[in-house]
Design a protein around this motif. Structure first.
Motif, PDB file in Angstrom:
ATOM      1  N   LEU A 281       0.829  -1.202   0.000  1.00  0.00           N
ATOM      2  CA  LEU A 281       0.000   0.000   0.000  1.00  0.00           C
ATOM      3  C   LEU A 281       0.866   1.256   0.000  1.00  0.00           C
ATOM      4  N   LYS A 282       1.932   1.246   0.781  1.00  0.00           N
ATOM      5  CA  LYS A 282       2.825   2.412   0.846  1.00  0.00           C
ATOM      6  C   LYS A 282       3.494   2.645  -0.503  1.00  0.00           C
ATOM      7  N   LEU A 283       3.963   1.579  -1.137  1.00  0.00           N
ATOM      8  CA  LEU A 283       4.593   1.716  -2.450  1.00  0.00           C
ATOM      9  C   LEU A 283       3.595   2.201  -3.495  1.00  0.00           C
ATOM     10  N   ALA A 284       2.377   1.684  -3.454  1.00  0.00           N
ATOM     11  CA  ALA A 284       1.346   2.112  -4.400  1.00  0.00           C
ATOM     12  C   ALA A 284       1.035   3.594  -4.206  1.00  0.00           C
ATOM     13  N   ALA A 285       0.883   4.022  -2.965  1.00  0.00           N
ATOM     14  CA  ALA A 285       0.599   5.433  -2.688  1.00  0.00           C
ATOM     15  C   ALA A 285       1.751   6.313  -3.181  1.00  0.00           C
ATOM     16  N   TYR A 286       2.973   5.863  -2.977  1.00  0.00           N
ATOM     17  CA  TYR A 286       4.137   6.633  -3.429  1.00  0.00           C
ATOM     18  C   TYR A 286       4.191   6.735  -4.948  1.00  0.00           C
ATOM     19  N   GLU A 287       4.032   5.599  -5.620  1.00  0.00           N
ATOM     20  CA  GLU A 287       4.079   5.609  -7.085  1.00  0.00           C
ATOM     21  C   GLU A 287       2.969   6.471  -7.672  1.00  0.00           C
TER      22      GLU A 287
ATOM     23  N   ASP B 111      -8.580  15.886  -8.866  1.00  0.00           N
ATOM     24  CA  ASP B 111      -7.944  15.893 -10.187  1.00  0.00           C
ATOM     25  C   ASP B 111      -6.568  16.522 -10.017  1.00  0.00           C
ATOM     26  N   PRO B 112      -5.513  15.739 -10.181  1.00  0.00           N
ATOM     27  CA  PRO B 112      -4.165  16.268  -9.955  1.00  0.00           C
ATOM     28  C   PRO B 112      -3.818  17.453 -10.851  1.00  0.00           C
ATOM     29  N   ARG B 113      -4.520  17.615 -11.958  1.00  0.00           N
ATOM     30  CA  ARG B 113      -4.252  18.767 -12.839  1.00  0.00           C
ATOM     31  C   ARG B 113      -4.626  20.084 -12.165  1.00  0.00           C
ATOM     32  N   ASP B 114      -5.454  20.002 -11.107  1.00  0.00           N
ATOM     33  CA  ASP B 114      -5.870  21.205 -10.382  1.00  0.00           C
ATOM     34  C   ASP B 114      -4.837  21.661  -9.348  1.00  0.00           C
ATOM     35  N   ALA B 115      -3.816  20.866  -9.110  1.00  0.00           N
ATOM     36  CA  ALA B 115      -2.794  21.228  -8.115  1.00  0.00           C
ATOM     37  C   ALA B 115      -1.976  22.403  -8.634  1.00  0.00           C
ATOM     38  N   ILE B 116      -1.737  23.365  -7.764  1.00  0.00           N
ATOM     39  CA  ILE B 116      -0.929  24.517  -8.147  1.00  0.00           C
ATOM     40  C   ILE B 116       0.461  24.360  -7.545  1.00  0.00           C
ATOM     41  N   TYR B 117       1.400  25.122  -8.061  1.00  0.00           N
ATOM     42  CA  TYR B 117       2.785  25.045  -7.613  1.00  0.00           C
ATOM     43  C   TYR B 117       2.865  25.209  -6.094  1.00  0.00           C
ATOM     44  N   GLY B 118       3.559  24.303  -5.438  1.00  0.00           N
ATOM     45  CA  GLY B 118       3.757  24.359  -3.998  1.00  0.00           C
ATOM     46  C   GLY B 118       2.681  23.656  -3.185  1.00  0.00           C
ATOM     47  N   GLU B 119       1.602  23.248  -3.823  1.00  0.00           N
ATOM     48  CA  GLU B 119       0.518  22.548  -3.119  1.00  0.00           C
ATOM     49  C   GLU B 119       0.876  21.066  -2.970  1.00  0.00           C
ATOM     50  N   LEU B 120       0.461  20.478  -1.857  1.00  0.00           N
ATOM     51  CA  LEU B 120       0.700  19.051  -1.651  1.00  0.00           C
ATOM     52  C   LEU B 120      -0.346  18.224  -2.389  1.00  0.00           C
ATOM     53  N   VAL B 121       0.129  17.247  -3.109  1.00  0.00           N
ATOM     54  CA  VAL B 121      -0.744  16.257  -3.726  1.00  0.00           C
ATOM     55  C   VAL B 121      -0.632  15.013  -2.859  1.00  0.00           C
ATOM     56  N   THR B 122      -1.761  14.566  -2.330  1.00  0.00           N
ATOM     57  CA  THR B 122      -1.766  13.435  -1.402  1.00  0.00           C
ATOM     58  C   THR B 122      -2.541  12.281  -2.011  1.00  0.00           C
ATOM     59  N   THR B 123      -1.918  11.126  -1.991  1.00  0.00           N
ATOM     60  CA  THR B 123      -2.609   9.908  -2.419  1.00  0.00           C
ATOM     61  C   THR B 123      -2.764   8.995  -1.207  1.00  0.00           C
ATOM     62  N   ASN B 124      -3.894   8.340  -1.128  1.00  0.00           N
ATOM     63  CA  ASN B 124      -4.186   7.445  -0.012  1.00  0.00           C
ATOM     64  C   ASN B 124      -4.727   6.136  -0.558  1.00  0.00           C
ATOM     65  N   VAL B 125      -4.171   5.043  -0.075  1.00  0.00           N
ATOM     66  CA  VAL B 125      -4.641   3.708  -0.445  1.00  0.00           C
ATOM     67  C   VAL B 125      -4.990   2.986   0.848  1.00  0.00           C
ATOM     68  N   SER B 126      -6.200   2.435   0.912  1.00  0.00           N
ATOM     69  CA  SER B 126      -6.605   1.705   2.116  1.00  0.00           C
ATOM     70  C   SER B 126      -7.371   0.456   1.725  1.00  0.00           C
ATOM     71  N   MET B 127      -7.432  -0.474   2.653  1.00  0.00           N
ATOM     72  CA  MET B 127      -8.161  -1.724   2.423  1.00  0.00           C
ATOM     73  C   MET B 127      -8.476  -2.375   3.750  1.00  0.00           C
ATOM     74  N   LYS B 128      -9.488  -3.206   3.739  1.00  0.00           N
ATOM     75  CA  LYS B 128      -9.815  -4.012   4.911  1.00  0.00           C
ATOM     76  C   LYS B 128      -8.824  -5.171   4.960  1.00  0.00           C
ATOM     77  N   ALA B 129      -8.203  -5.366   6.097  1.00  0.00           N
ATOM     78  CA  ALA B 129      -7.180  -6.405   6.238  1.00  0.00           C
ATOM     79  C   ALA B 129      -7.753  -7.789   5.974  1.00  0.00           C
ATOM     80  N   GLU B 130      -8.971  -8.033   6.402  1.00  0.00           N
ATOM     81  CA  GLU B 130      -9.541  -9.370   6.256  1.00  0.00           C
ATOM     82  C   GLU B 130      -9.814  -9.757   4.804  1.00  0.00           C
TER      83      GLU B 130
END
Length: 140
Positions: free
Chosen positions: A51-57, A96-115
């Motif tokens: 999940l961490k690698l997917a969020a990073y990529e 929409d990542p195209r809406d990000a302006i210079y200096g703004e943080l783009v955050t990606t989050n990946v989550s799932m139920k462990a079970e």
């Protein structure tokens, strides 16, 4: 007298085999629980790292000029489905990542139920959610 001695020796051997079998039968459930618990823990470590690698990529892709939200979602799908992970959710902020302006943080989050990705079943991680996020500053 010799026959009596042989008979006693055979009884001792059978008794030792019986005792060894009983010890094995008594210890087997404990060994199985330890083994399955270890496998399940290793699986959860693998899932969390995936999940961490997917969020990073996905975050790296999201800051590339011209990349839209569908492209980032596709990257997440390819990465996680390639690792056999299912039942996850992906979000990107801004949506929409195209809406990000210079200096703004783009955050990606990946989550799932462990079970939903457990090996043994849901009894170790019932109701737990694994979640990882990455934020990268837009540089364009």
């Amino acid at each position: 007298m010799v026959g009596h001695h042989i008979m006693k020796h055979d009884q001792i051997i059978r008794a030792k085999r019986g005792a060894a079998l009983m010890e094995f039968v008594m210890c087997l459930p404990v060994l199985l629980v330890i083994t399955l618990g270890t496998l399940e823990t290793c699986r959860m470590i693998y899932l969390r790292q995936s999940l961490k690698l997917a969020a990073y990529e996905c975050a790296r892709l999201a800051i590339v000029p011209g990349v839209d939200s569908q492209m980032v979602q596709d990257q997440c799908d390819v990465f996680l489905l390639g690792r056999g992970i299912r039942g996850y959710t992906f979000t990107c902020t801004p949506a929409d990542p195209r809406d990000a302006i210079y200096g703004e943080l783009v955050t990606t989050n990946v989550s799932m139920k462990a079970e939903s990705n457990a090996i043994v079943g849901a009894w170790f991680y019932r109701g737990k959610t694994l979640s990882e996020s990455v934020s990268i500053m837009a540089e364009y």
